[in-house]
Write a protein that holds these residues in place. Structure first.
Motif, PDB file in Angstrom:
ATOM      1  N   ILE A  26       0.857  -1.183   0.000  1.00  0.00           N
ATOM      2  CA  ILE A  26       0.000   0.000   0.000  1.00  0.00           C
ATOM      3  C   ILE A  26       0.892   1.231   0.000  1.00  0.00           C
ATOM      4  O   ILE A  26       1.799   1.357   0.830  1.00  0.00           O
ATOM      5  CB  ILE A  26      -0.948  -0.008   1.212  1.00  0.00           C
ATOM      6  CG1 ILE A  26      -1.861  -1.246   1.136  1.00  0.00           C
ATOM      7  CG2 ILE A  26      -1.784   1.270   1.264  1.00  0.00           C
ATOM      8  CD1 ILE A  26      -2.741  -1.459   2.339  1.00  0.00           C
ATOM      9  N   GLU A  30      -1.978   6.728  -0.079  1.00  0.00           N
ATOM     10  CA  GLU A  30      -3.005   6.077  -0.890  1.00  0.00           C
ATOM     11  C   GLU A  30      -4.299   5.887  -0.103  1.00  0.00           C
ATOM     12  O   GLU A  30      -4.292   5.700   1.107  1.00  0.00           O
ATOM     13  CB  GLU A  30      -2.488   4.717  -1.357  1.00  0.00           C
ATOM     14  CG  GLU A  30      -3.369   4.030  -2.386  1.00  0.00           C
ATOM     15  CD  GLU A  30      -2.711   2.796  -2.995  1.00  0.00           C
ATOM     16  OE1 GLU A  30      -3.018   2.498  -4.156  1.00  0.00           O
ATOM     17  OE2 GLU A  30      -1.908   2.133  -2.321  1.00  0.00           O
ATOM     18  N   PHE A  32      -6.760   3.216   0.124  1.00  0.00           N
ATOM     19  CA  PHE A  32      -6.818   1.803  -0.267  1.00  0.00           C
ATOM     20  C   PHE A  32      -8.011   1.128   0.398  1.00  0.00           C
ATOM     21  O   PHE A  32      -8.243   1.304   1.599  1.00  0.00           O
ATOM     22  CB  PHE A  32      -5.530   1.093   0.146  1.00  0.00           C
ATOM     23  CG  PHE A  32      -5.343  -0.249  -0.497  1.00  0.00           C
ATOM     24  CD1 PHE A  32      -4.660  -0.381  -1.684  1.00  0.00           C
ATOM     25  CD2 PHE A  32      -5.870  -1.393   0.092  1.00  0.00           C
ATOM     26  CE1 PHE A  32      -4.499  -1.620  -2.285  1.00  0.00           C
ATOM     27  CE2 PHE A  32      -5.718  -2.639  -0.498  1.00  0.00           C
ATOM     28  CZ  PHE A  32      -5.027  -2.753  -1.695  1.00  0.00           C
TER      29      PHE A  32
END
Length: 237
Positions: A26, A30, A32
């Motif tokens: 990850i 981000e 996610f």
């Protein structure tokens, strides 16, 4: 740059494998998503990242720091619960400031950080209100401010919109996306809602029965599902 590296994480409850050899990278900053049906292992993985559960095997590293030996309070990770988990007898200020006060931070710094966090989530001026006087969306913003005020490197969100009505869920999607862009932190969000993931995620991991089925952007995963489970899961969406 990779922020969180999940390598070979497995977890069993009795004879049942809840997570089976999970690998994920990850990126820093981000948004996610861990997406999948109930019981697929996504919340267990979130709890392992938070330090609320330990895996049977595997490793978990954040910017080359091994997280597994660290207790939750040493991981610099914020957690936004599905049920808000606010202290009903405390004001909005008290709830957001709680973690800072446990760290014995000076009062002036606490006040500044709380004011900044409440501004980011759009609750400036509500410092003296009690949770019982707030709407569901406002309570969720308080919960998010409490995670942000600690200046956590990662913010984990466990189905944070599931208790809201459909109209408010759509409004809060926009707000949480705006907040993520404003703070630039790594957000990891658990949901079973395909529409939620499609509207908010930079990338997502589709999970089923403890396995990662597919990883990619919402467009990649939903337009090019890999395998029968992914095709059926995204059929309606």
């Amino acid at each position: 740059m990779t922020a969180l590296e999940i390598s070979g994480i497995s977890k069993k409850f009795g004879d049942r494998a809840v997570l089976d050899n999970i690998y994920l990278s990850i990126a820093d900053g981000e948004f996610f998503f861990l997406l999948g049906p109930s019981g697929c292992g996504k919340t267990t993985l979130l709890r392992i990242i938070a330090g609320l559960a330990q895996p049977d095997s595997g490793s978990l590293r954040f910017r080359d720091v091994d997280l597994l030996p660290l207790p939750p309070e040493k991981r610099n990770i914020g957690l936004v619960f599905q049920t808000y988990a606010l202290w009903p007898h405390m004001t909005v200020f008290g709830n957001v400031a709680y973690g800072l006060k446990l760290k014995h931070m000076p009062s002036a710094e606490v006040s500044k950080r709380v004011a900044d966090a409440l501004k980011i989530v759009g609750l400036s001026g509500m410092e003296t209100r009690k949770p019982g006087t707030l709407s569901g969306g406002e309570q969720q913003r308080v919960s998010l401010a409490r995670a942000l005020v600690l200046e956590s490197s990662i913010v984990l969100l466990d189905e944070p919109l599931s208790n809201l009505d459909a109209k408010l869920r759509k409004e809060m999607r926009v707000e949480i996306k705006r907040i993520h862009q404003a703070v630039g932190k790594t957000f990891i969000y658990v949901t079973h809602d395909q529409e939620e993931a499609a509207a908010m995620a930079d990338r997502m991991a589709l999970m089923n029965e403890g396995h990662i089925i597919q990883v990619g952007t919402p467009k990649e995963v939903m337009e090019h599902p890999k395998g029968r489970f992914a095709e059926e899961f995204f059929g309606k969406a």
